[in-house]
Design a protein around this motif. Structure first.
Motif, PDB file in Angstrom:
ATOM      1  N   ASN A  56      -6.360 -10.552 -10.863  1.00 11.15           N
ATOM      2  CA  ASN A  56      -7.007  -9.529 -11.642  1.00 11.15           C
ATOM      3  C   ASN A  56      -8.198 -10.016 -12.318  1.00 11.15           C
ATOM      4  O   ASN A  56      -8.127 -10.858 -13.062  1.00 11.15           O
ATOM      5  CB  ASN A  56      -6.166  -8.700 -12.372  1.00 11.15           C
ATOM      6  CG  ASN A  56      -7.044  -7.521 -13.118  1.00 11.15           C
ATOM      7  OD1 ASN A  56      -7.723  -7.433 -13.672  1.00 11.15           O
ATOM      8  ND2 ASN A  56      -6.897  -6.360 -12.296  1.00 11.15           N
ATOM      9  N   HIS A 104      -0.595  -8.609  -0.840  1.00 14.01           N
ATOM     10  CA  HIS A 104      -0.808  -9.965  -1.484  1.00 14.01           C
ATOM     11  C   HIS A 104      -1.323 -10.923  -0.496  1.00 14.01           C
ATOM     12  O   HIS A 104      -2.379 -11.444  -0.674  1.00 14.01           O
ATOM     13  CB  HIS A 104       0.144 -10.540  -2.355  1.00 14.01           C
ATOM     14  CG  HIS A 104       0.657  -9.567  -3.602  1.00 14.01           C
ATOM     15  ND1 HIS A 104       2.099  -9.517  -4.083  1.00 14.01           N
ATOM     16  CD2 HIS A 104      -0.145  -8.809  -4.365  1.00 14.01           C
ATOM     17  CE1 HIS A 104       2.094  -8.652  -5.253  1.00 14.01           C
ATOM     18  NE2 HIS A 104       0.788  -8.137  -5.219  1.00 14.01           N
ATOM     19  N   GLU A 146      -0.237 -10.352  -9.397  1.00 11.69           N
ATOM     20  CA  GLU A 146      -1.112  -9.228  -9.823  1.00 11.69           C
ATOM     21  C   GLU A 146      -2.024  -9.661 -11.069  1.00 11.69           C
ATOM     22  O   GLU A 146      -3.414  -9.392 -10.647  1.00 11.69           O
ATOM     23  CB  GLU A 146      -0.636  -8.041 -10.045  1.00 11.69           C
ATOM     24  CG  GLU A 146       0.276  -7.308  -9.061  1.00 11.69           C
ATOM     25  CD  GLU A 146      -0.683  -6.465  -7.836  1.00 11.69           C
ATOM     26  OE1 GLU A 146      -1.775  -6.285  -8.111  1.00 11.69           O
ATOM     27  OE2 GLU A 146       0.143  -6.068  -6.875  1.00 11.69           O
ATOM     28  N   TYR A 170       3.694  -4.500  -0.927  1.00  9.44           N
ATOM     29  CA  TYR A 170       2.701  -5.236  -1.900  1.00  9.44           C
ATOM     30  C   TYR A 170       2.774  -6.598  -1.393  1.00  9.44           C
ATOM     31  O   TYR A 170       1.803  -7.385  -1.687  1.00  9.44           O
ATOM     32  CB  TYR A 170       3.096  -4.979  -3.479  1.00  9.44           C
ATOM     33  CG  TYR A 170       4.341  -5.472  -3.813  1.00  9.44           C
ATOM     34  CD1 TYR A 170       4.685  -6.722  -3.898  1.00  9.44           C
ATOM     35  CD2 TYR A 170       5.156  -4.616  -4.505  1.00  9.44           C
ATOM     36  CE1 TYR A 170       5.671  -7.232  -4.696  1.00  9.44           C
ATOM     37  CE2 TYR A 170       6.516  -5.149  -5.374  1.00  9.44           C
ATOM     38  CZ  TYR A 170       6.461  -6.621  -5.315  1.00  9.44           C
ATOM     39  OH  TYR A 170       7.703  -6.948  -5.829  1.00  9.44           O
ATOM     40  N   ILE A 203      -1.741  -3.630 -12.319  1.00 10.36           N
ATOM     41  CA  ILE A 203      -1.908  -4.105 -10.617  1.00 10.36           C
ATOM     42  C   ILE A 203      -3.435  -4.232 -10.234  1.00 10.36           C
ATOM     43  O   ILE A 203      -4.301  -3.517 -11.018  1.00 10.36           O
ATOM     44  CB  ILE A 203      -1.080  -2.771  -9.755  1.00 10.36           C
ATOM     45  CG1 ILE A 203       0.239  -2.726 -10.055  1.00 10.36           C
ATOM     46  CG2 ILE A 203      -1.528  -2.947  -8.373  1.00 10.36           C
ATOM     47  CD1 ILE A 203       0.745  -1.534  -9.497  1.00 10.36           C
ATOM     48  N   ASP A 204      -3.392  -5.205  -9.565  1.00  9.93           N
ATOM     49  CA  ASP A 204      -5.204  -5.523  -9.291  1.00  9.93           C
ATOM     50  C   ASP A 204      -5.651  -4.471  -7.929  1.00  9.93           C
ATOM     51  O   ASP A 204      -6.367  -3.700  -8.320  1.00  9.93           O
ATOM     52  CB  ASP A 204      -4.950  -7.113  -8.496  1.00  9.93           C
ATOM     53  CG  ASP A 204      -6.514  -7.481  -8.283  1.00  9.93           C
ATOM     54  OD1 ASP A 204      -7.383  -6.910  -9.097  1.00  9.93           O
ATOM     55  OD2 ASP A 204      -6.678  -8.052  -7.152  1.00  9.93           O
ATOM     56  N   SER A 264      -7.093  -0.760  -8.537  1.00  7.99           N
ATOM     57  CA  SER A 264      -6.032   0.157  -9.522  1.00  7.99           C
ATOM     58  C   SER A 264      -6.633   0.689 -10.576  1.00  7.99           C
ATOM     59  O   SER A 264      -6.588   1.800 -10.918  1.00  7.99           O
ATOM     60  CB  SER A 264      -4.853  -0.705  -9.809  1.00  7.99           C
ATOM     61  OG  SER A 264      -3.930   0.046 -10.131  1.00  7.99           O
ATOM     62  N   THR A 273      -4.514  -1.632  -4.810  1.00  8.41           N
ATOM     63  CA  THR A 273      -3.525  -1.065  -4.317  1.00  8.41           C
ATOM     64  C   THR A 273      -3.262  -0.864  -2.873  1.00  8.41           C
ATOM     65  O   THR A 273      -4.267  -0.408  -2.246  1.00  8.41           O
ATOM     66  CB  THR A 273      -3.482   0.340  -5.048  1.00  8.41           C
ATOM     67  OG1 THR A 273      -4.669   0.981  -4.694  1.00  8.41           O
ATOM     68  CG2 THR A 273      -3.156   0.402  -6.544  1.00  8.41           C
ATOM     69  N   LEU A 276       4.443  -9.400  -9.971  1.00  8.73           N
ATOM     70  CA  LEU A 276       3.775  -8.771 -10.967  1.00  8.73           C
ATOM     71  C   LEU A 276       2.707  -9.910 -11.771  1.00  8.73           C
ATOM     72  O   LEU A 276       1.510  -9.588 -11.981  1.00  8.73           O
ATOM     73  CB  LEU A 276       4.509  -7.913 -11.746  1.00  8.73           C
ATOM     74  CG  LEU A 276       4.000  -6.948 -12.622  1.00  8.73           C
ATOM     75  CD1 LEU A 276       3.471  -5.857 -11.674  1.00  8.73           C
ATOM     76  CD2 LEU A 276       5.033  -6.027 -13.407  1.00  8.73           C
ATOM     77  N   ARG A 304       2.857   0.619 -15.341  1.00  7.26           N
ATOM     78  CA  ARG A 304       2.590  -0.617 -14.539  1.00  7.26           C
ATOM     79  C   ARG A 304       1.237  -0.760 -13.641  1.00  7.26           C
ATOM     80  O   ARG A 304       0.752  -1.637 -13.154  1.00  7.26           O
ATOM     81  CB  ARG A 304       3.933  -0.702 -13.718  1.00  7.26           C
ATOM     82  CG  ARG A 304       5.230  -0.977 -14.219  1.00  7.26           C
ATOM     83  CD  ARG A 304       5.149  -2.290 -14.588  1.00  7.26           C
ATOM     84  NE  ARG A 304       6.383  -2.603 -15.807  1.00  7.26           N
ATOM     85  CZ  ARG A 304       6.477  -3.571 -16.452  1.00  7.26           C
ATOM     86  NH1 ARG A 304       5.486  -4.265 -16.652  1.00  7.26           N
ATOM     87  NH2 ARG A 304       7.713  -3.426 -17.261  1.00  7.26           N
TER      88      ARG A 304
END
Ligand SMILES: Cc1cc2nc3c(=O)[nH]c(=O)nc-3n(C[C@H](O)[C@H](O)[C@H](O)COP(=O)(O)OP(=O)(O)OC[C@H]3O[C@@H](n4cnc5c(N)ncnc54)[C@H](O)[C@@H]3O)c2cc1C
Ligand code: SF4
Ligand code: SF4
Ligand code: SF4
Ligand code: SF4
Lengths: 128, 663
Positions: free
Chosen positions: B363, B414, B359, B410, B182-183, B192, B185, B356, B178
């Motif tokens: 990204n 965001h 994300e 998270y 993720i973009d 990420s 962290t 998700l 995962r």
């Protein structure tokens, strides 16, 4: 009835465990009658938990709750706020003596147009 | 004649507050065979152990009974103490007067009576104990890591750095898990991929690490130090040794409509693909459900264009079998399915997405190249509303009863990233509680409110509905005792996380346990948090419980330390409490082998003397002591009563039952 007995009675009548409430407000977030209610669905749960019976018995919201059960459906903790509303309503009605509505009393015109759900909810409220 | 010593522990007030320990010690003195009895505050302490050792020597004890906590807690401690005093460690019995007595009783008289019975029972057993010798088994100096997310990657690197060989078995075409999706962290907001992909490359280049991607565990045999594992290498239809990752096949493949799982199905990919640019191994894979050639026999374009001849439509699943000393499970998680939550309109509105998915939308390598555009019409969303705890902390049966632990953080991440990049965006967050314990975590969340002006609303959302193409989010504002409706362009759901479902199969194969939520159970919640109850099997990452990357990495390194501690040993002591068959009674019926979960029982033809010079050949059971785990399933199954467990013989168990019944 003492206050303690009344609290116990309300808990029993509602058949729901108000201690399971996590104060998320999803019930009140969903309730279609929210703006008409002086005490909100989540407050019914919390006030019963805290034993604020007198305030609950004064509530006008027991007459505006639609008994739509949306709050029951949505509660993530399996609490049933509408059942608390109903328990308070029953208690008030019983304290006033028998003032239930009879089928004959519903005007025929209403009988034609009224949505089924409203009739059912009227019975839930007045015919105890 | 046996000379038994009894040692009754107070466990501070844990036992002594409910059990009259002095009375227990006093009453027990008059039991036949008991020559010494004492009580002490903490028997497991240095002084307590000293008392035990001294008594063994001074009173020439042949067996001891410790009345204390569960044997799971301190049996090993007292066995060691006995051994140091010259007594065979298997001449020690534990009477559990804490978990089985003081903790579950309130009445002192009753608890004391029960404690006496439990101690008597242990005395009855220890009288029939025989000294046992632990055998030895060799350790295979190679570890298996199941799952190549950040947990598996970190564990593998640490074990490999210590000089041991490690195989990573990853079910997907690439490692990364995962974290690769993720973009940025929390709590530091570093990218990420920038911190993950170097570790992935390290794995690929490490001489001690073998990455078996697109592979799954089929069968596990053996035991700690000596596991034998069958691995399925799924057909990729691309020769891993030849593919250079040039991507020409991806470009030429005419079947381009496959949902891109890596991008959470937000865009499409060709039938032959490399999941993402930094994939390890950087090797293509063909999706057989989508490839025209594999479905109809026509096409074959990728083969024509592949410059190194890597495409092989005939490839089949293959199996390999390897030996390992230790196994790390790191199978991670997935967000829950949202079918039970149609109040949030996830299935009906393209612009209701999961975190998700967000994300991927943020990204640079995602479907929108990192520009935040809403899925329905590609417009910039101007009002974004987040909903936390979607399906978490839910005991109604629709969701999960636990807190998913990572979503408060998270979501704050965001919210801040969006406000930073698009300052004209209004960001709202509906929350029940904001749970951000940890170093610099609450500060992180407060920054979202105080510095970035994110609008946090205490209350849950009741429904999300579409009104004339606008998403309406109706929920509670509990602080103001209001019901609010917020018109939003994008709604983001912080969906609960759950263990990757295939963990159930893994747990069965490894005969280790999972809890009611499918999280793998650790051996001891506090003191053995990375060990599973099955010896030689360790747990890292979200498969054991919800956790973020810093916690996952710490746990993975802890796992590695445990694995290294095991693999440096040349030999392991085996448990001598194993089954064995009395050959004179065994009739070779095979029932015991049928119930043995470890495959420890085989049969052999043996010659027996019948007297008068005659012999007969009979088939009898034989237990491999290195494989037997001492579970006792065979002993209760054997119809002839031939099978018995050392240290737990039927005779011993019956004597315990008798001691209890005598009262
Ligand atoms: C939206 C979102 C945002 C997040 N943001 C952050 C953040 O900013 N900071 C932070 O610290 N954490 C964040 N996290 C948490 C982070 O993703 C996890 O802590 C981390 O990914 C856990 O790693 P893992 O290795 O345990 O599991 P995973 O990443 O799930 O890896 C498990 C691996 O095992 C493989 N696997 C599964 N089953 C099998 C099997 N049977 N056989 C073989 N292989 C198998 C999987 O394919 C996968 O590669 C976020 C999570 C989400 C959902
Ligand atoms: S049942 Fe009553 S309180 Fe519950 S949502 Fe419906 S109207 Fe509101
Ligand atoms: S939805 Fe349930 S848990 Fe949430 S406030 Fe209402 S009664 Fe309490
Ligand atoms: S053979 Fe399959 S994978 Fe290759 S180009 Fe054709 S459809 Fe794509
Ligand atoms: S971490 Fe926060 S959002 Fe996630 S389940 Fe727990 S309280 Fe809810």
């Amino acid at each position: 009835m003492t206050k303690e007995e009344r609290i116990e009675n309300l808990n029993r009548l509602s058949g729901t465990d108000v201690r399971k409430c996590m104060k998320c407000g999803k019930c009140s977030g969903r309730c279609p009658a929210f703006h008409e209610m002086d005490i909100k669905p989540h407050q019914f749960v919390s006030m019963l938990e805290q034993g604020k019976i007198d305030q609950l018995l004064q509530s006008k919201a027991i007459w505006s709750c639609l008994s739509c059960m949306a709050c029951v459906e949505r509660c993530p903790r399996g609490v049933a706020p509408a059942n608390v509303v109903e328990a308070v309503r029953d208690t008030v009605v019983r304290m006033q003596g028998a003032n239930g509505i009879k089928a004959e009393e519903i005007p025929p015109i209403v009988d034609e147009l009224i949505p089924q759900q409203l009739l059912v909810s009227a019975y839930r409220k007045y015919n105890k | 004649m046996q000379r038994i010593g009894v040692f009754v522990c107070w466990c501070g007030s844990n036992i002594a507050a409910t059990v009259d320990v002095e009375k227990v010690a006093e009453v027990i003195k008059s039991e036949p065979g008991v020559v010494y009895s004492a009580n002490y505050q903490y028997m497991c302490s240095e002084n307590g152990q000293q008392l035990v050792k001294q008594a063994i020597k001074e009173h020439n004890l042949t067996g001891i009974v410790i009345g204390a906590c569960s044997p799971r807690m301190h049996e090993a401690t007292f066995r060691k103490a006995a051994e140091e005093a010259g007594l065979n460690p298997y001449m020690v019995e534990i009477a559990n007067i804490r978990e089985h007595c003081s903790w579950i009783h309130k009445d002192m008289d009753e608890a004391t009576e029960k404690a006496i019975i439990l101690v008597r029972t242990a005395i009855a057993k220890v009288k029939l104990n025989a000294p046992l010798m632990a055998g030895e088994s060799p350790v295979v100096k190679r570890a298996l890591v199941i799952g190549g997310g950040i947990a598996g990657i970190q564990a593998a690197l640490d074990i490999a750095d210590a000089g041991f060989e490690v195989d990573i078995v990853e079910k997907n075409a690439t490692i990364g898990g995962r974290m690769a999706q993720i973009d940025k962290t929390f709590p530091t907001l570093d990218c990420s991929a920038c911190i993950l992909t170097p570790k992935m490359v390290d794995c690929a280049q490490h001489e001690n690490i073998d990455i078996l991607s697109y592979s799954e565990i089929e069968e596990v045999k053996g035991f700690v130090g000596n596991f034998s594992v069958k691995i399925r290498r799924k057909a990729r239809y691309v020769d891993e040794t030849k593919c250079t990752g040039c991507k020409i096949c991806m470009e030429k493949c005419p079947s381009k409509k496959g949902l891109n799982e890596f991008n959470m199905n937000l865009n499409t990919r060709p039938a032959i693909y490399i999941p993402f640019a930094q994939a390890i191994p950087n090797v293509a894979v063909i999706d057989p459900t989508q490839c025209i050639k594999l479905k109809t026999g026509k096409c074959g374009i990728c083969q024509k264009f592949c410059g190194v001849g890597a495409i092989d439509y005939e490839q089949k699943d293959t199996f390999i079998e390897r030996q390992y000393g230790a196994i790390v499970v790191a199978t991670g998680f997935k967000p829950i399915d949202l079918d039970n939550f149609n109040e949030y309109g996830y299935n009906d509105n393209k612009d209701v997405i999961t975190s998700l998915e967000l994300e991927r939308l943020m990204n640079a390598a995602g479907p929108t190249n990192g520009v935040l555009l809403r899925p329905s019409d590609g417009e910039h969303p101007k009002t974004i509303t987040f909903i936390q705890c979607v399906g978490s902390r839910d005991t109604s049966g629709c969701g999960k009863p636990y807190c998913s632990k990572i979503c408060c953080m998270y979501t704050a991440k965001h919210a801040m990233l969006i406000r930073e990049k698009y300052p004209d965006t209004q960001v709202n967050v509906f929350y029940i509680d904001v749970r951000t314990p940890g170093k610099n975590y609450d500060e992180f969340f407060r920054r979202a409110v105080e510095q970035y002006g994110v609008n946090y609303i205490k209350g849950m959302v009741g429904k999300v509905y579409n009104e004339n193409g606008k998403l309406m989010v109706q929920g509670s504002n509990l602080i103001d005792n209001e019901q609010v409706t917020i018109e939003s362009d994008l709604v983001v759901l912080a969906a609960a996380i759950e263990p990757e479902p295939s963990v159930r199969k893994i747990a069965t194969l490894l005969t280790t346990s999972i809890d009611t939520n499918n999280f793998l159970t650790e051996s001891h919640a506090k003191l053995r948090p990375v060990e599973s109850p099955t010896a030689g099997v360790y747990l890292a990452g979200v498969c054991q419980g919800p956790k973020d990357i810093p916690e996952t990495v710490s746990q993975a390194s802890a796992c590695a330390a445990k694995v290294i501690g095991l693999l440096v040993k040349n030999k392991l002591k085996t448990n001598p409490c194993v089954a064995s068959a009395n050959e004179n009674m065994c009739n070779g019926c095979s029932q015991c082998a049928n119930v043995c979960a470890y495959g420890a029982i085989t049969y052999e033809d043996k010659e027996f003397r019948l007297g008068g010079g005659k012999t007969e050949i009979r088939r009898v059971a034989s237990v491999n002591p290195a494989v037997c785990q001492g579970c006792g399933a065979c002993t209760v199954t054997c119809p002839s009563g031939a099978m018995d467990l050392k240290g737990f013989s039927s005779k011993q168990i019956m004597s315990e039952v008798e001691a209890i019944c005598k009262m």
